[in-house]
Scaffold this active site. Structure first.
Site, PDB file in Angstrom:
ATOM      1  N   THR A 138      57.106  37.265 155.006  1.00 31.42           N
ATOM      2  CA  THR A 138      57.308  36.327 153.907  1.00 31.42           C
ATOM      3  C   THR A 138      58.369  36.903 152.981  1.00 31.42           C
ATOM      4  O   THR A 138      58.110  37.844 152.218  1.00 31.42           O
ATOM      5  CB  THR A 138      56.004  36.077 153.142  1.00 31.42           C
ATOM      6  OG1 THR A 138      55.024  35.551 154.042  1.00 31.42           O
ATOM      7  CG2 THR A 138      56.218  35.070 152.016  1.00 31.42           C
TER       8      THR A 138
ATOM      9  N   LYS B 226      57.009  28.152 153.384  1.00 33.40           N
ATOM     10  CA  LYS B 226      56.006  29.217 153.298  1.00 33.40           C
ATOM     11  C   LYS B 226      55.679  29.547 151.844  1.00 33.40           C
ATOM     12  O   LYS B 226      54.510  29.688 151.467  1.00 33.40           O
ATOM     13  CB  LYS B 226      56.526  30.463 154.030  1.00 33.40           C
ATOM     14  CG  LYS B 226      55.701  31.729 153.825  1.00 33.40           C
ATOM     15  CD  LYS B 226      54.268  31.593 154.326  1.00 33.40           C
ATOM     16  CE  LYS B 226      53.546  32.936 154.189  1.00 33.40           C
ATOM     17  NZ  LYS B 226      52.107  32.806 154.523  1.00 33.40           N
TER      18      LYS B 226
END
Length: 308
Positions: free
Chosen positions: A101, A179
């Site tokens: 991420t 995300k």
């Protein structure tokens, strides 16, 4: 000829994903495992079927022998360091699947560096807690050339994941934007639950009735986080499932991406304030995101730990 795969980075999520990749991915060659602390890679390999995984000594070794390389590390600096090392060697024809991420700009920068050297690249962050990784129930968000995503797909549904939300032939950063937006929902949910549980403690309603209400109204991930709070898992666990530092990193990325687009994520700023309190109390790498409950308790005049 079957491709050889390698995995770089073995955090909570990565270990669960590796387990399913080895057990259900129909791999004909051992999965190569690299972690900064080699003992973690060796211990994981020892839990997997014999001959199916092999711990290696260096990033260079993990990349040289492999055709498809998965990377999943904790933050942007770690990802950039990994790829700086990777791209010192010959990577032409190799496929990199970056599952960390990161800020979309970081992903785009890394992708350009890799593709400029003749590699293929897919940005593919995932949604799901470590338990979902172990169960093979993650949601993948791949972005990049369709031809490269197609090479990843045999390892998603029915192996490491249950579904995908794909950005085919789109900018790599699109996957990271989604995300981060998804993680903003999780931060907001945890903060709302934490404040509700702290208020239930303070008003005399008590944790059990409030948790029962959460289970009956929402269940699912709400119930799981509620259980981590009520059971005290948020302060008892030896290793966080989602550390305060990583959650704050995500919050900063979310705010930056939204601000650049002319949008706001005000609730995320509130969550970040609580996460700062969690980091101050338990340590940024030790405190868990569910510790927002402890931070809310402290603001209400109670102990961080619900051990009374």
């Amino acid at each position: 000829m079957a491709p050889q795969l390698s995995w770089i980075g073995l955090g909570n999520m990565g270990r669960g994903m590796v387990k399913n990749l080895v057990e259900k991915g129909n791999l004909e060659k051992p999965l190569l495992l690299y972690n900064r602390t080699k003992k973690r890679a060796e211990e994981l390999a020892a839990t997997l079927p014999a001959g199916k995984a092999e711990a290696v000594d260096s990033i260079e070794e993990a990349v040289k022998k492999a055709d498809i390389i998965f990377v999943m590390v904790s933050n942007d600096t770690a990802a950039q360091d990994v790829f700086d090392t990777i791209l010192e060697g010959d990577v032409a024809g190799k496929l990199f699947v970056e599952c960390s991420t990161l800020h979309p700009d970081t992903t785009e920068k890394i992708a350009k560096s890799a593709t400029d050297k003749g590699a293929e690249f897919v940005a593919s962050p995932v949604f799901g807690a470590p338990a979902a990784a172990v169960a093979g129930q993650l949601i993948f968000v791949p972005a990049g050339p369709k031809s490269a995503i197609d090479k990843l797909r045999p390892y998603i549904q029915g192996v490491m994941g249950r579904a995908e939300i794909a950005f085919e032939d789109a900018a790599y950063g699109q996957a990271l934007k989604l995300k981060l937006l998804g993680n903003s929902l999780i931060l907001n949910m945890v903060t709302s639950l934490a404040e509700g549980h702290a208020a239930a403690d303070k008003t005399g309603v008590g944790p059990a009735p409030f948790r029962q209400l959460v289970d009956l109204l929402f269940g699912g991930i709400y119930g799981l986080y509620s259980e981590r709070m009520v059971a005290g898992t948020y302060w008892k666990m030896a290793e966080p499932l989602f550390s305060a530092n990583n959650a704050r990193k995500d919050a900063a990325h979310m705010a930056d991406v939204a601000r650049a687009a002319g949008a706001e994520l005000r609730f995320v700023a509130v969550a970040d304030e609580y996460l700062r309190d969690v980091a101050d109390h338990a340590g940024g790498d030790k405190g868990d995101i569910a510790g927002i409950y402890g931070a809310a308790r402290k603001r209400a005049g109670l102990k961080f730990e619900n051990d009374a």
